[in-house]
Design an enzyme around this catalytic site. Structure first.
Site, PDB file in Angstrom:
ATOM      1  N   ARG A 111       1.012  -1.237   0.044  1.00 18.52           N
ATOM      2  CA  ARG A 111       0.196   0.029  -0.012  1.00 18.52           C
ATOM      3  C   ARG A 111       0.861   1.251   0.137  1.00 18.52           C
ATOM      4  O   ARG A 111       0.515   2.302  -0.596  1.00 18.52           O
ATOM      5  CB  ARG A 111      -1.132   0.200   1.208  1.00 18.52           C
ATOM      6  CG  ARG A 111      -2.073  -0.914   1.114  1.00 18.52           C
ATOM      7  CD  ARG A 111      -3.060  -0.926   2.128  1.00 18.52           C
ATOM      8  NE  ARG A 111      -4.082  -1.634   1.933  1.00 18.52           N
ATOM      9  CZ  ARG A 111      -5.179  -2.348   2.618  1.00 18.52           C
ATOM     10  NH1 ARG A 111      -4.780  -2.201   4.024  1.00 18.52           N
ATOM     11  NH2 ARG A 111      -5.881  -2.866   2.259  1.00 18.52           N
TER      12      ARG A 111
ATOM     13  N   GLY B 226     -13.510  -2.945   0.297  1.00 18.73           N
ATOM     14  CA  GLY B 226     -15.084  -2.335   0.531  1.00 18.73           C
ATOM     15  C   GLY B 226     -15.376  -1.240  -0.196  1.00 18.73           C
ATOM     16  O   GLY B 226     -16.653  -1.286  -0.841  1.00 18.73           O
TER      17      GLY B 226
ATOM     18  N   LYS C  65     -20.766 -15.339   0.308  1.00 19.35           N
ATOM     19  CA  LYS C  65     -22.096 -15.162   0.705  1.00 19.35           C
ATOM     20  C   LYS C  65     -22.811 -14.197  -0.356  1.00 19.35           C
ATOM     21  O   LYS C  65     -22.330 -13.261  -0.629  1.00 19.35           O
ATOM     22  CB  LYS C  65     -22.397 -14.526   1.988  1.00 19.35           C
ATOM     23  CG  LYS C  65     -21.878 -15.621   3.231  1.00 19.35           C
ATOM     24  CD  LYS C  65     -22.213 -15.027   4.557  1.00 19.35           C
ATOM     25  CE  LYS C  65     -21.974 -16.082   5.461  1.00 19.35           C
ATOM     26  NZ  LYS C  65     -22.186 -15.722   6.732  1.00 19.35           N
TER      27      LYS C  65
ATOM     28  N   GLY D 262     -11.275  -7.844  -1.499  1.00 16.65           N
ATOM     29  CA  GLY D 262     -10.015  -8.242  -1.010  1.00 16.65           C
ATOM     30  C   GLY D 262      -9.585  -9.763  -1.143  1.00 16.65           C
ATOM     31  O   GLY D 262      -8.333  -9.840  -1.795  1.00 16.65           O
TER      32      GLY D 262
END
Ligand code: ADP
Ligand code: MG
Length: 404
Positions: free
Chosen positions: A41, A382, A203, A359
């Protein structure tokens, strides 16, 4: 929403020589014993940092790291980042123990052109996440203009991503932010067709908004991962002990109906790898999806499905992928995910735009060694999901439009 909605002013529009540039970066890196263990990052922000320093900016960097519980915690100090940044930039990086207040302001004032200051963790102040105006105003005192290069936190209206822009302008995007908006924004708003989305992961509940939003945009929707079993249940197929969200079966039915109505091809696996354990302690076998036994756990898509998906991707000009096809963390169950990664790498070689968001999906592509052969891997898990859902990201909305 049109593509121009994402055309934000960038650092290239900034007259920054001799100015203090307050830049929000995503230096939320893993650390151990005072060392940064993965600098990906930090490296991702270097193009913007180098550009600004070359232009003679006086750069003030702010970020969060980890999840401190409302006050300073040594294990979440940004201090290890300072050392790593110095090595990467090959220049010294000044440090201040707080991101607001007289000491931080003084440290920003003594910077010379081309010098950098790194501030301590923003989240040592609970006001950061609560987006308290007085805190945003205090942050704004560290700069003469503002740059946001932290796409990964742009979906949160925090003081350093949103509030601060009310007190500090111009407010523009860094190169990393710009790249995210360019790739995700263009893929969604002006896709070269056929536009195919590949969705997987664990999910359906966490992805339903993504599915619904994409149904309105794609030509084909490919579904793998555990969520395939909720769809299979909706279709009356056996699912054994696979991960099924019983309370989402009706939703899956509605998605199937919606796809049929919109004449969008929705493709589900025809076979899968089943096992008696999800952790790799038992072997996997290939089964057609209509013959799963009561004890079978579906852990990956099968070889026939991979062929089908490859076929349905062959002519794609834009592909967005979110969610692994199986439990890729277990090498024996990673073939489906790796297979899709390979197909997508080939498509990119033929000129298609291939974007991966999420992710775990990004991690899977990185592990595959094929990362270089994708158009874009989104850095913000996200944030990229919310973007795919079609939501306006507050940290993006706060930046100035290029035409303005
Ligand atoms: P992303 O982070 O890319 O958005 P998700 O978080 O939605 O992806 O899902 C990733 C997880 O889904 C992985 O940990 C993977 O093991 C899990 N997964 C994929 N297929 C299955 C499956 N068949 N059964 C259980 N878990 C699965
Ligand atoms: Mg995930």
């Amino acid at each position: 929403m049109t593509a121009t909605a994402f055309a934000k002013k960038t650092v290239q529009h900034l007259d920054c020589a001799g100015k203090r540039v307050l830049m929000r970066v995503d230096f939320n890196v893993p650390t151990k014993d005072g060392e940064v263990t993965d600098a990906t990052r930090i490296e991702a922000a270097l193009p913007t940092i180098r550009y600004l320093l070359q232009k003679g900016a006086r750069l003030v960097l702010v970020s969060h790291l980890g999840r401190p519980k409302g006050g300073p915690e040594p294990k979440y100090s940004m201090k290890p980042v300072q050392a790593r940044l110095e090595r990467l930039l090959r220049q010294s990086v000044a440090w201040t123990d707080d991101c607001v207040g007289p000491a931080a302001e003084a440290a920003s004032m003594v910077l010379k052109n081309g010098e950098v200051l790194l501030c301590e963790n923003l989240r040592f102040h609970p006001e950061e996440e609560k987006n308290v105006p007085a805190f945003a105003e205090a942050l704004a005192k560290l700069g003469d203009c503002y740059v946001n290069d932290a796409f990964g936190t742009a979906h949160r209206a925090h003081a350093s991503t949103e509030g601060v822009t009310k007190y500090l302008r111009p407010a523009v995007a860094g190169f990393l932010m710009q790249k995210e908006l360019d790739y995700l924004g263009k893929a969604l708003d002006q896709p070269v067709r056929p536009f195919v989305a590949v969705l997987g992961g664990s999910k359906i509940s966490g992805k339903i908004d993504v599915i619904t939003a994409l149904l309105g945009k794609v030509d084909r929707l490919i579904i793998g991962g555990a969520m395939m079993f909720t769809f299979n249940k909706a279709k009356g197929l056996p699912t054994g002990k696979s991960l099924v969200e019983d309370d989402r079966v009706e939703l899956a039915k509605a998605v199937l109906a919606q796809a049929a109505e919109k004449k969008i091809e929705l493709l589900l696996p025809v076979d899968c790898i089943v096992s008696s354990a999800t952790d790799g302690s038992a072997p996997g076998t290939v089964k057609k999806v209509d013959v799963l036994g009561p004890d079978d756990i579906g852990v990956d898509i099968g070889p026939e499905s991979l062929k089908l998906f490859a076929d349905k991707l062959r002519d794609a000009k834009t592909v967005v992928w979110n969610g692994p096809m199986g439990i890729f963390e277990v090498p024996a169950f990673a073939a489906g995910t790796l297979g899709v990664a390979k197909v997508m790498a080939g498509l990119r070689d033929q000129g298609a735009v291939t974007v991966v968001g999420g992710g775990d999906s990004v991690a899977a592509v990185q592990e595959s060694g094929l990362a270089e052969r994708f158009s874009h891997l989104s850095t913000g898990g996200g944030a990229s999901l919310e973007f795919l859902e079609g939501k306006v990201l507050p940290g993006v909305a706060a930046l100035e439009e290029a035409g303005a």
